[in-house]
Write a protein that holds these residues in place. Sequence first.
Motif, PDB file in Angstrom:
ATOM      1  N   ASN A 106       0.797  -1.232   0.000  1.00 35.41           N
ATOM      2  CA  ASN A 106       0.000   0.000   0.000  1.00 35.41           C
ATOM      3  C   ASN A 106       0.830   1.283   0.000  1.00 35.41           C
ATOM      4  N   PRO A 107       1.799   1.445   0.914  1.00 32.20           N
ATOM      5  CA  PRO A 107       2.570   2.692   0.881  1.00 32.20           C
ATOM      6  C   PRO A 107       3.378   2.860  -0.401  1.00 32.20           C
ATOM      7  N   PHE A 108       3.862   1.757  -0.976  1.00 37.64           N
ATOM      8  CA  PHE A 108       4.593   1.880  -2.231  1.00 37.64           C
ATOM      9  C   PHE A 108       3.680   2.225  -3.401  1.00 37.64           C
ATOM     10  N   ASN A 109       2.456   1.748  -3.350  1.00 38.26           N
ATOM     11  CA  ASN A 109       1.487   2.157  -4.380  1.00 38.26           C
ATOM     12  C   ASN A 109       1.260   3.670  -4.322  1.00 38.26           C
ATOM     13  N   ALA A 110       1.167   4.197  -3.098  1.00 38.97           N
ATOM     14  CA  ALA A 110       0.974   5.639  -2.941  1.00 38.97           C
ATOM     15  C   ALA A 110       2.189   6.401  -3.465  1.00 38.97           C
ATOM     16  N   LEU A 142       4.439   5.407  -5.684  1.00 42.53           N
ATOM     17  CA  LEU A 142       4.520   5.298  -7.142  1.00 42.53           C
ATOM     18  C   LEU A 142       3.450   6.135  -7.831  1.00 42.53           C
ATOM     19  N   GLY A 143       2.238   6.081  -7.293  1.00 41.40           N
ATOM     20  CA  GLY A 143       1.141   6.807  -7.921  1.00 41.40           C
ATOM     21  C   GLY A 143       1.328   8.309  -7.888  1.00 41.40           C
ATOM     22  N   PHE A 144       1.638   8.850  -6.727  1.00 42.70           N
ATOM     23  CA  PHE A 144       1.765  10.302  -6.616  1.00 42.70           C
ATOM     24  C   PHE A 144       3.053  10.826  -7.249  1.00 42.70           C
ATOM     25  N   SER A 145       4.127  10.035  -7.193  1.00 49.03           N
ATOM     26  CA  SER A 145       5.350  10.475  -7.868  1.00 49.03           C
ATOM     27  C   SER A 145       5.139  10.490  -9.392  1.00 49.03           C
ATOM     28  N   THR A 146       4.362   9.546  -9.919  1.00 47.77           N
ATOM     29  CA  THR A 146       4.044   9.537 -11.347  1.00 47.77           C
ATOM     30  C   THR A 146       3.219  10.759 -11.732  1.00 47.77           C
ATOM     31  N   LEU A 147       2.268  11.101 -10.865  1.00 49.63           N
ATOM     32  CA  LEU A 147       1.470  12.305 -11.133  1.00 49.63           C
ATOM     33  C   LEU A 147       2.357  13.537 -11.222  1.00 49.63           C
ATOM     34  N   TYR A 171       3.532  17.839 -13.654  1.00 50.34           N
ATOM     35  CA  TYR A 171       4.095  18.786 -12.682  1.00 50.34           C
ATOM     36  C   TYR A 171       3.635  20.222 -12.955  1.00 50.34           C
ATOM     37  N   GLU A 172       3.677  20.647 -14.209  1.00 51.93           N
ATOM     38  CA  GLU A 172       3.354  22.040 -14.558  1.00 51.93           C
ATOM     39  C   GLU A 172       1.890  22.371 -14.333  1.00 51.93           C
ATOM     40  N   ASN A 173       1.037  21.335 -14.330  1.00 49.73           N
ATOM     41  CA  ASN A 173      -0.408  21.584 -14.191  1.00 49.73           C
ATOM     42  C   ASN A 173      -0.858  21.703 -12.734  1.00 49.73           C
ATOM     43  N   PHE A 174       0.058  21.413 -11.778  1.00 50.93           N
ATOM     44  CA  PHE A 174      -0.297  21.497 -10.355  1.00 50.93           C
ATOM     45  C   PHE A 174       0.126  22.842  -9.785  1.00 50.93           C
ATOM     46  N   THR A 221       1.765  13.658   1.159  1.00 52.55           N
ATOM     47  CA  THR A 221       1.206  12.302   1.083  1.00 52.55           C
ATOM     48  C   THR A 221       2.308  11.276   0.839  1.00 52.55           C
ATOM     49  N   MET A 222       3.240  11.614  -0.044  1.00 44.92           N
ATOM     50  CA  MET A 222       4.360  10.712  -0.318  1.00 44.92           C
ATOM     51  C   MET A 222       5.249  10.550   0.912  1.00 44.92           C
TER      52      MET A 222
END
Length: 399
Positions: free
Chosen positions: A182-186, A188-193, A198-201, A212-213
């Motif tokens: 679970n923590p690795f999914n988080a 991986l998911g948020f780092s991918t986002l 990056y520019e859209n956030f 969160t990461m």
Amino acid sequence: MSKPVILCVDDESIILNALKDQLQRKFSGEYDIETSDSGADALEYIQELIDDKTDVPLVIADYIMPGMKGDELLRKVHELSPNTLNILLTGQANIEGVTNAVNYASLYRYMSKPWDEDDLELTVKEALKSFYQKREIHQKNEELQELNASLEIKVQERTAELRALNATKDKFFSIIAHDLKNPFNALLGFSTLLLDDYENFTDSDRIDLIQTMNDASNNAYKLLQNLLEWSRSQTGSIQWEPGAIPLHEIITNTIDLLSNGASVKEISINAIILPNIVVWADANMATAVIRNLISNALKYTPKGGEIRIYLKKSEKEVEITIEDNGVGINDADKEKLFRIDVNHSTSGTNNEQGTGLGLILCKEFVEKNGGKIWVESIEGKGSKFKFTLPIYKEEQAKN
């Protein structure tokens, strides 16, 4: 040690002496041949032999005797000494007397008077052989029963060990397959986002994602730390190295280590610890227990809550209490805590994830150091996790 006794009983002295003389010629090397002229005298003598722990393998009795007939005598002999074999030797026995002796006195054989000397000697020889064979069989049966009982205990112990090993294996796979993923999914998911968009956030969005990461990383680190300590405890690679530990020092250091997590949830940690209380325990194990219990309290205490840590000292031990005003635990869930064979975990007040592994580790470490651990909790009102450690005494350092 006295020789075993063959007892002859007859009210006629001529017959009694003749019987004794013949048996002495054949058996006196290994047995004492004794006589009684009445049933009452025979029973009294047999009781004396039993009290002296002298074997009475054989009684030879006449049937017709004044006061007590032979079948009644042999019945009472059987009651006193169930393993003794009996021979009824008489010229006037009837069917009823022989039947009574067979049914109630474990009659070995009925022989008529006058007896054939060779037949009597052979009968006595076979009766004595049968007596000791039965004793040997009885002893072997007792040994087998003891062996079976011992084997049954060993089987039960081994079965319990295998169940514990299976529960440990299942717990390990559960953590690897689910809780550690679970923590690795988080991450991986948020780092991918962040990488892809990056520019859209906005800066605020990025901070939230990074937070969160960071939380996921901390959760993974804590889990890995417990998993490493637990796996080492299962393989016996953790060395128990007890010493004098100032509780104030390790509790204060642990609170400092966890202060960031407490600040995020605005939880106050108040410790009332006298600096002169010293326990005898392994420092690493004691620190792991305190760290896990305070971490759990932080996890299940809502924002703005409070955690209190205090001690109760007795002559032999110190009771450490870590109390929170969090969500509490219901009675059914309390029964599942500290157990490797039950898969139990609940999310924290900020949806923090857990495995229950920390409490299992706490139990193992506390018990390794000669203490005990338990919980007092009311659902909705908070929990008190308590454990004990032995007081340090100067003579322990010398051993």
